[in-house]
Scaffold this motif. Sequence first.
Motif, short mmCIF file in Angstrom:
data_model
loop_
_atom_site.label_atom_id
_atom_site.label_comp_id
_atom_site.label_asym_id
_atom_site.label_seq_id
_atom_site.Cartn_x
_atom_site.Cartn_y
_atom_site.Cartn_z
N ALA A 78 4.65 -6.91 1.97
CA ALA A 78 3.98 -5.86 2.74
C ALA A 78 4.79 -5.50 3.97
O ALA A 78 4.97 -4.32 4.31
N GLU A 79 5.30 -6.51 4.67
CA GLU A 79 6.12 -6.27 5.86
C GLU A 79 7.40 -5.54 5.49
O GLU A 79 7.80 -4.58 6.16
N LEU A 80 8.05 -5.97 4.43
CA LEU A 80 9.33 -5.40 4.04
C LEU A 80 9.18 -3.95 3.60
O LEU A 80 10.06 -3.12 3.87
N SER A 81 8.08 -3.64 2.93
CA SER A 81 7.91 -2.31 2.34
C SER A 81 7.00 -1.40 3.16
O SER A 81 6.70 -0.28 2.74
N GLY A 82 6.56 -1.87 4.34
CA GLY A 82 5.80 -1.02 5.25
C GLY A 82 4.36 -0.76 4.84
O GLY A 82 3.82 0.32 5.11
N GLN A 83 3.73 -1.74 4.20
CA GLN A 83 2.34 -1.58 3.76
C GLN A 83 1.36 -1.99 4.86
O GLN A 83 1.65 -2.86 5.69
N THR A 84 0.19 -1.39 4.84
CA THR A 84 -0.90 -1.80 5.72
C THR A 84 -1.67 -2.93 5.05
O THR A 84 -2.11 -2.80 3.90
N VAL A 85 -1.80 -4.06 5.74
CA VAL A 85 -2.47 -5.24 5.19
C VAL A 85 -3.94 -5.21 5.57
O VAL A 85 -4.27 -5.23 6.77
N PRO A 86 -4.86 -5.15 4.60
CA PRO A 86 -6.28 -5.13 4.94
C PRO A 86 -6.74 -6.47 5.51
O PRO A 86 -6.22 -7.52 5.14
N GLU A 87 -7.70 -6.41 6.42
CA GLU A 87 -8.23 -7.65 6.99
C GLU A 87 -8.92 -8.48 5.92
O GLU A 87 -8.78 -9.70 5.87
N LEU A 88 -9.69 -7.81 5.07
CA LEU A 88 -10.31 -8.45 3.92
C LEU A 88 -9.80 -7.79 2.65
O LEU A 88 -9.70 -6.56 2.58
N LEU A 89 -9.45 -8.60 1.67
CA LEU A 89 -8.87 -8.07 0.44
C LEU A 89 -9.91 -7.32 -0.39
O LEU A 89 -11.07 -7.73 -0.46
N PRO A 90 -9.50 -6.25 -1.06
CA PRO A 90 -10.39 -5.61 -2.01
C PRO A 90 -10.67 -6.53 -3.20
O PRO A 90 -9.96 -7.51 -3.42
N GLU A 91 -11.67 -6.18 -3.95
CA GLU A 91 -12.12 -7.07 -5.02
C GLU A 91 -11.03 -7.42 -6.02
O GLU A 91 -10.91 -8.56 -6.46
N ALA A 92 -10.19 -6.44 -6.38
CA ALA A 92 -9.16 -6.72 -7.38
C ALA A 92 -8.19 -7.79 -6.90
O ALA A 92 -7.79 -8.67 -7.66
N ALA A 93 -7.80 -7.74 -5.62
CA ALA A 93 -6.90 -8.76 -5.08
C ALA A 93 -7.63 -10.08 -4.88
O ALA A 93 -7.06 -11.16 -5.11
N HIS A 94 -8.87 -10.00 -4.46
CA HIS A 94 -9.69 -11.21 -4.31
C HIS A 94 -9.78 -11.96 -5.64
O HIS A 94 -9.69 -13.19 -5.71
N MET A 95 -9.94 -11.22 -6.74
CA MET A 95 -10.03 -11.84 -8.06
C MET A 95 -8.74 -12.55 -8.44
O MET A 95 -8.77 -13.58 -9.11
N VAL A 96 -7.59 -12.00 -8.04
CA VAL A 96 -6.32 -12.67 -8.31
C VAL A 96 -6.32 -14.06 -7.70
O VAL A 96 -5.96 -15.06 -8.35
N LEU A 97 -6.73 -14.17 -6.44
CA LEU A 97 -6.72 -15.45 -5.76
C LEU A 97 -7.80 -16.38 -6.30
O LEU A 97 -7.59 -17.60 -6.40
N ARG A 98 -8.95 -15.82 -6.66
CA ARG A 98 -10.02 -16.66 -7.24
C ARG A 98 -9.61 -17.24 -8.58
O ARG A 98 -10.10 -18.30 -8.98
N GLY A 99 -8.71 -16.55 -9.28
CA GLY A 99 -8.32 -17.00 -10.60
C GLY A 99 -7.26 -18.09 -10.60
O GLY A 99 -6.90 -18.60 -11.67
#
Length: 365
Positions: free
Chosen positions: A302-323
């Motif tokens: 995210a830092e390298l590519s200039g992305q905005t990092v959300p404070e809380l992850l959206p559900e799709a990203a949350h599911m990646v970590l839960r899995g």
Amino acid sequence: MVAGAALFIGSEIYRGSSYGGAHPLRVPRVSTVMDLGRALGWLEGRYRSSPRAKPAALRAFHSADYIAALQAAEAGTISAEAMARHHIGTLSNPVFAQIYSRPATGAGGVLLAAELLAEGGSVHVPGGGTHHGMPDRANGFCYLNDPVLAIMALRRMGLRVAYVDLDAHHCDGVEFAFAGVPEVLLISVHEQARWPFTGALGVAAGNCVNLPVPAQYNDTEARLVLHEMILPRLQAFAPQVIVLQAGADSLLEDPLSRLALSNNAYVEALRAIRAMAPRLMLLGGGGYNPWSVGRCWALLWAELSGQTVPELLPEAAHMVLRGLSWGGGGRPPPAPALLTSLRDAPREGPIRPELRDRMAVLARA
């Protein structure tokens, strides 16, 4: 490649590939970064698939006999003699299904990154960073040494290279390759009294700067090292390209070190270091907690590519970590924050006299 652009090099070979159920690298890592990046919309138009390096390219550093032994191990035809000679089939470097093709893909990724950096820009290769590999043997979970191959490729392009290694373990294979080579600056910050027990405090062979840091090394101490040791040496060397190995085993949660960084320290280092040269290759490396390593490398992307990092992850990203899971071993589940966000809470602390003393030694070296 347009100067200033950032690209990501990954591969599906990392999905489901494991060193075995008893090995620290049984956990997913690169596939987690890819999945988080896709879930957050951060890879569109920036993703490149890693090729597999050919044996001829690997022979720039590794012996022909050793490459053939890795290929034979993957085919199931390696002899006991070859296994012993090349340190294959040990607890650290077991025989597994992709013992040749997986590291050759990592090597192919960094070689592609070197080509892409010809005109400038930044490339993230999280499958790279296997900094322990030796010319004729496997070493420390590393079968091939892709940082060495990357630096060799960049040098063939006529570029002045600085290599900065933030992994908890010293980059013994890279130092072996480039000690005494004035066109390469090597800086390693690693845990003291930690395998491979190399990288003693000081400047070796004129170009290898080693700083062993004490256990519980914190964000405040990392900031001191960054601004008073790493950045001044980079500025004095004036590299045309920087290879940054961001092994995530210096994080507090990692089971194979006793350091205590948050992933903010890695972001701060990347932000400052990338400004020191017109080209940057960002590699992975160590990292054995599946949640902390995936979050760290995704945050760096995210830092390298200039992305905005959300404070809380959206559900799709949350599911990646839960899995994710430890894949056995009886370790405790992750703290809730490791499932809902990418950015750690800061882990500031005192700057201890022993670290200041070591910095003073390096300043005089």
